[in-house]
Enzyme design. Structure first.
Site, short mmCIF file in Angstrom:
data_model
loop_
_atom_site.label_atom_id
_atom_site.label_comp_id
_atom_site.label_asym_id
_atom_site.label_seq_id
_atom_site.Cartn_x
_atom_site.Cartn_y
_atom_site.Cartn_z
CG HIS A 1 -1.90 1.08 1.32
ND1 HIS A 1 -2.63 1.34 2.46
CD2 HIS A 1 -2.27 2.03 0.42
CE1 HIS A 1 -3.40 2.37 2.26
NE2 HIS A 1 -3.20 2.83 1.03
CD GLU B 1 2.47 9.61 -0.06
OE1 GLU B 1 1.37 9.05 0.13
OE2 GLU B 1 2.60 10.84 -0.31
CD GLU C 1 -5.56 5.05 2.53
OE1 GLU C 1 -4.46 5.50 2.13
OE2 GLU C 1 -6.20 4.20 1.90
CD GLU D 1 -2.34 2.30 -3.92
OE1 GLU D 1 -2.71 3.49 -3.88
OE2 GLU D 1 -2.90 1.41 -3.25
CG HIS D 2 -0.25 6.02 -0.94
ND1 HIS D 2 -0.87 7.12 -0.41
CD2 HIS D 2 -1.14 5.02 -0.83
CE1 HIS D 2 -2.08 6.79 0.01
NE2 HIS D 2 -2.27 5.51 -0.23
ZN LIG Z 1 -4.11 4.62 0.32
#
Ligand SMILES: [Zn+2]
Length: 1042
Positions: free
Chosen positions: A125, A203, A225, A128-129
């Site tokens: 994740h 991130e 998040e 991915e960012h």
């Molecule tokens: Zn995310």
């Protein structure tokens, strides 16, 4: 598409939707037809959009002469989508490519990598960012954001699944599409984040300390998040279920990241993960649309050819079957109120040791639909009518991962009733296996599924990407990426089998009765857990800090400062120039209009849109909501649901629902409101939306009339269930989508439309539901009388609007059916309210903190720009968009650590609101909002930046729409009195926007930090206390919700 798995995305999806539509419109769009099942299968032909250049004739398409380093492995044709398929393999690296050619102008590309994590640190994740934060060819901070700013994309995001990471893009403009593909490929294969620890910190996670005398904290976009995700009990349930079903393979950990584990992740592990999995030999690429095949290969080869083939083990291990069922008891963070004292229970099964073959997949899809697909489906109905819980949980069938699963349960269950829910599930399934499904139920499922497949209505999601996701669910697991796209033949076979034999009983027995791989999850509320988690987090940071020398502490402060400095320093214009951009001259000067013919039929305004819809009629019938007395307004959403849930005087609910499923494409009923610019009027309607094939239009309208006039409204148990369900779904909305609740509250303090909207779907609605739940027991007759009053008042032709979308032939063929429907309605409502809505309805303006159990905040602040004298100018769209990708993105998300921060300008009401999403801050965010004024006043935009902002705005204005959405948009324009001439004027204003407009708008936004501007935030009780202490001058009113 099944939605049971945990999946995360780079960009919050909700705020994106908020940017492009006014709130009122959104409320009505959300309410799709009531039949829930949307199988991930598509329609016969993608005939809706036409190629701009010479159309491709897919059947005659030949493979390119030059294959650019690829070998052609397979050539095929998928009739269902009129698509020519070439399957290529890159000779040097082994990268695989699915290339689909058809006449869809909404071109799609995606690169997908299998990225199975070994732990819950969230590497896939965070990666991915991070890969979207600069690359070799695009060495700037966030190429992704630059693309959002300045591209005509119809889709741009990235998704982390439990076992894969997807980077998809889509655009109708060829040059734009190629730009997007280039940036994405470079990001995936050459990201700068593997050499830049700062990106990882930003991130992922880092220690933050502003000065030695302050508190040290964990920060990071993904960290925050996921804290938001873990605050939602529904997500906790889904995660517990997935991990318990798959204890032995990669699905047993959280690819999104567990906030308590994320801070264990090191930069070295992060870099190694990229090195291992982000390689062409581990990639699957997808192209779809009307662009040239050879060019696709050429572009890919330019990225792939510098790599060599590499052996990469990324296969997903098979989870072995349990020999006996398991049980997991877990807890979630609950609020203070006694209403929060409710458990969740969900039963889950592992269905197979690998992906299903096409025919079984279809049969299980039907079974899923038969069991749960509509409110009349027996398993769903048994649970909903049991009185044991508030709402269904569990997604039914999930078949996108390596091994399919099935899940069903209830939330809002008293702890002592948990065993009852479990036995009810077991007994209902056993009974269904014994009795089988009725022919009426089967007919209903067959028609609903066929209708959905042929309509292939993927809404705003590009069709090509929906196909990509389906193909991947076989392709990633060594299955056939082409066969899974077909459905005609398997469907014909299955129907033939269904005619001869009992297809479903053996499936139910094998998968749900005799299956020992079954896990029951019990999730109980824990009022202490929130504090325990908070304390643990604080203790962890404190322990780290205690081990640091004063010099080391100074270093953390310096690093924090350095990170902020980097985050707040914009890229230079020279650096930004690397991002390929379109020019203003690439944008058509003329606003496209949607064919609309307006006429009057009796008291009804009739709008028709001659658009090709492949034989489907889309119909909306609107009735004037002003007829409903204001004190009954908050009851309208429940009334809408009751109308569709208790049957009619002619038929039971089950018979009605099955007949609707068997003979129509479904219909739904919901309210809609919006302000109208330059007027005190409010546009407010009850919207009845339906669809059917042209031949079914008579039946569709007969059933709609039967419901409107003869629906029963007196079933107390059902009504109680509807109230509990609505309350549960509002409560989870406050918790996981608090920004929309805060925005609704700000609107209610501003305008009558906002007030009514809040009564119908905001915090006021939630408060009303709580009272209503009690009133059912003390005054049921009174409730029924109120429901009947609403029907008598609103169901009538007076002030009604009918909106029809189909081609001329279909419109002609269905006109009689529509006319008889209108004729069946009473001319006038009885007891209809006649007085205008008073301006005194608007809520008194206050600064408000709405408290709920949560680890994150949703912070809103707003003011009405029209009231301070602003007159709408097209540049406002450009400025609003730019704020969300510059100032607010940088301050609220990048350095603030929130998942999202943006502004929303409702051009109808004039309300301008700032909103943040899963935000660790509150007052700091408000200060950033206030800083927008200086940001705009001092702005210096070079030509490229301005062009990009204009182009990106035009992409939003010209967004790609399927035919039903076009017809609906035209309806909204009619209701909100937005004329084509005005749209053309706005368009010209957008195209002519200058730096001066930005500076001027800075002055306009003074209104948002004037004393009249209001704050409304959804926060934890602790955050509320702290804010009140720090800013007594804001005089916060605290409203505790859960
Ligand atoms: Zn995310």
């Amino acid at each position: 598409m099944a939605s049971g798995m945990m999946m995360t995305t780079t960009r919050a999806l909700a705020p994106v939707a908020a940017r492009s539509a006014s709130r009122g419109v959104r409320a009505a769009v959300r309410a799709g037809p009531s039949r829930g099942f949307a199988p991930s299968l598509g329609a016969r032909r993608s005939v809706y959009c036409k190629a701009v250049e010479a159309p491709v004739n897919p059947t005659e398409l030949k493979p390119p002469a030059n294959l650019h380093g690829f070998e052609l492995v397979r050539e095929d044709y998928v009739a269902e989508y009129d698509s020519k398929v070439f399957f290529f393999r890159h000779a040097k690296t082994g990268a695989e490519v699915m290339s689909l050619s058809n006449d869809d102008e909404n071109k799609c590309f995606g690169v997908t990598l299998r990225t199975p994590p070994a732990n819950s640190t969230g590497i896939p994740h965070i990666l991915e960012h991070s890969v979207l934060c600069g690359s070799r060819k695009y060495p700037i901070k966030e190429p992704f954001v630059e693309l959002i700013k300045g591209s005509l994309n119809t889709f741009l995001n990235a998704m982390t699944y439990p076992d894969r990471t997807c980077y998809p893009v889509a655009s109708c403009n060829l040059q734009d599409f190629r730009n997007l593909v280039d940036v994405y490929l470079d990001a995936v294969f050459h990201p700068r984040c593997v050499d830049n620890e700062k990106t990882f910190q930003q991130e992922g996670w880092h220690y933050e300390l502003d000065s030695p005398d302050q508190e040290m904290t964990f920060k990071g976009v993904v960290y925050n998040e996921m804290k938001g995700v873990y605050s939602s009990p529904d997500s906790v349930l889904a995660r517990e279920a997935q991990q318990a079903l798959f204890p032995d393979n990669t699905y047993g950990v959280d690819s999104g990241g567990d906030p308590t584990v994320i801070p264990q992740l090191t930069f070295a592990e992060f870099r190694d993960f990229h090195g291992k999995f982000y390689h062409p030999s581990n990639s699957r690429m997808w192209f779809y649309g009307d662009d040239d095949v050879e060019e696709r290969l050429k572009i890919l080869d330019s990225f792939l050819s510098e790599f060599d083939r590499k052996e990469i083990d990324s296969t997903i291990a098979t989870q072995k079957y349990f020999t006996e069922p398991k049980r997991v008891v877990a807890s979630y963070v609950a609020g203070e109120g006694e209403e929060a004292d409710k458990s969740f229970v969900q039963v889950n099964w592992l269905l197979n040791d690998g992906p299903f073959d096409t025919e079984t997949a279809l049969a299980v899809g039907f079974l899923d639909n038969l069991l749960l697909g509509s409110p009349a489906a027996p398993l769903r109905m048994a649970l909903e009518e049991s009185g044991l819980g508030e709402a269904i949980v569990g997604y039914g069938l999930e078949d996108e991962l390596r091994q399919p699963t099935f899940a069903i349960g209830l939330k809002g269950v008293a702890k002592e009733d948990i065993p009852k829910v479990e036995s009810l599930i077991t007994e209902t399934i056993a009974k269904i296996a014994e009795e089988g499904f009725t022919q009426a139920a089967i007919d209903s499922s067959v028609n609903s599924i066929e209708f959905a497949m042929r309509e292939n209505n993927t809404g705003r999601f590009p069709r090509g990407l929906s196909l990509m996701l389906r193909s991947l669910s076989a392709w990633l697991y060594e299955g056939d990426p082409v066969e899974i796209l077909r459905f005609e033949e398997p469907l014909a076979k299955l129907k033939a089998r269904m005619a001869k034999e009992d297809v479903f009983t053996p499936l139910i027995k094998k998968m749900l009765i005799d299956n020992t791989h079954k896990v029951t999850i019990e999730l109980n509320p824990d009022k202490e857990l929130g504090k325990v988690q908070d304390d643990e987090e604080k203790a962890k940071v404190a322990a780290y800090r205690a081990g640091l020398s004063p010099e080391e502490i100074e270093k953390v402060v310096a690093d924090t400062e350095e990170l902020k400095r980097l985050q707040e320093t914009p890229d230079s214009p020279e650096a930004l120039a690397c991002i390929p951009a379109l020019d203003i001259t690439d944008i058509p000067k003329e606003a496209k209009s949607i064919p609309t013919d307006v006429s009057t039929v009796g008291a009804t305004t009739m709008l028709t849109h001659d658009i090709f819809t492949n034989d489907i009629l889309y119909a909306e019938h609107l009735m004037d909501l002003h007829a409903v007395p204001m004190d009954l307004m908050p009851l309208v959403p429940l009334w809408c649901r009751a109308m569709q849930r208790m049957g009619t005087s002619k038929r039971s609910f089950v018979d009605f629902d099955q007949l609707m499923g068997a003979t129509t494409g479904g219909f739904s009923l919901s309210p809609f409101t919006s302000s109208i610019r330059g007027s005190d009027d409010v546009s407010a309607y009850l919207v009845l939306r339906g669809k059917s094939t042209s031949a079914q239009a008579g039946q569709l309208h007969d059933l709609m009339a039967e419901m409107m006039l003869q629906a029963k409204l007196d079933d107390k148990e059902i009504f109680k269930q509807l109230v509990l369900e609505s309350r549960a779904s509002m409560e989870s909305r406050v918790q996981s989508g608090g920004h929309s609740v805060a925005a609704g509250r700000l609107d209610a303090m501003d305008s009558v439309a906002g007030y009514v909207g809040e009564q119908l779907g905001g915090l006021a609605q939630l408060e009303y539901l709580k009272t209503l739940a009690k009133r059912i027991d003390t005054d049921w007759d009174g409730v029924v009388a109120d429901l009947e009053k609403i029907r008598a008042a609103v169901v009538s032709r007076a002030g009604s609007v009918t909106n029809l979308t189909a081609d001329a032939k279909t419109l002609d063929a269905t006109a009689g059916a529509v006319q008889s429907f209108l004729d069946a309605l009473p001319a006038e409502g009885t007891g209809a309210a006649t007085e205008a809505w008073s301006k005194d309805l608007v809520l008194p303006p206050v600064n408000e903190l709405i408290t709920v159990p949560t680890q994150v905040n949703y912070v809103g602040k707003g003011a009405n720009l029209y009231k301070s004298g602003y007159e709408l100018h097209g540049s406002a769209y450009v400025i609003n968009k730019l704020l969300g990708t510059t100032w607010l993105w940088d301050r609220v998300r990048v350095s603030g650590g929130a998942y999202g921060g943006f502004s929303d300008f409702d051009s109808h009401s004039g309300m301008f609101s700032y909103l943040s999403y899963r935000d660790p801050n509150l007052l700091k965010t408000i200060a950033n909002y206030d800083g927008t004024v200086e940001f705009l006043k001092d702005i210096s935009l070079d030509k490229d930046e301005l062009t990009k902002a204009i182009v990106g705005t035009m992409g939003d204005l010209d967004s790609y729409q399927l035919p039903d959405a076009k017809g609906y948009t035209a309806l909204m324009r009619h209701l909100l009195k937005v004329k084509d001439e005005e749209r053309q004027q706005r368009r010209e204003e957008v195209l002519a926007t200058t730096e001066k407009d930005f500076k001027k708008f800075g002055e306009v936004l003074e209104a948002t930090r004037a004393p009249e501007a209001r704050v409304c935030a959804v926060v934890s009780p602790d955050a509320a206390k702290a804010a009140m202490k720090e800013r007594p001058d804001l005089d916060f009113k605290v409203t505790s919700v859960m």
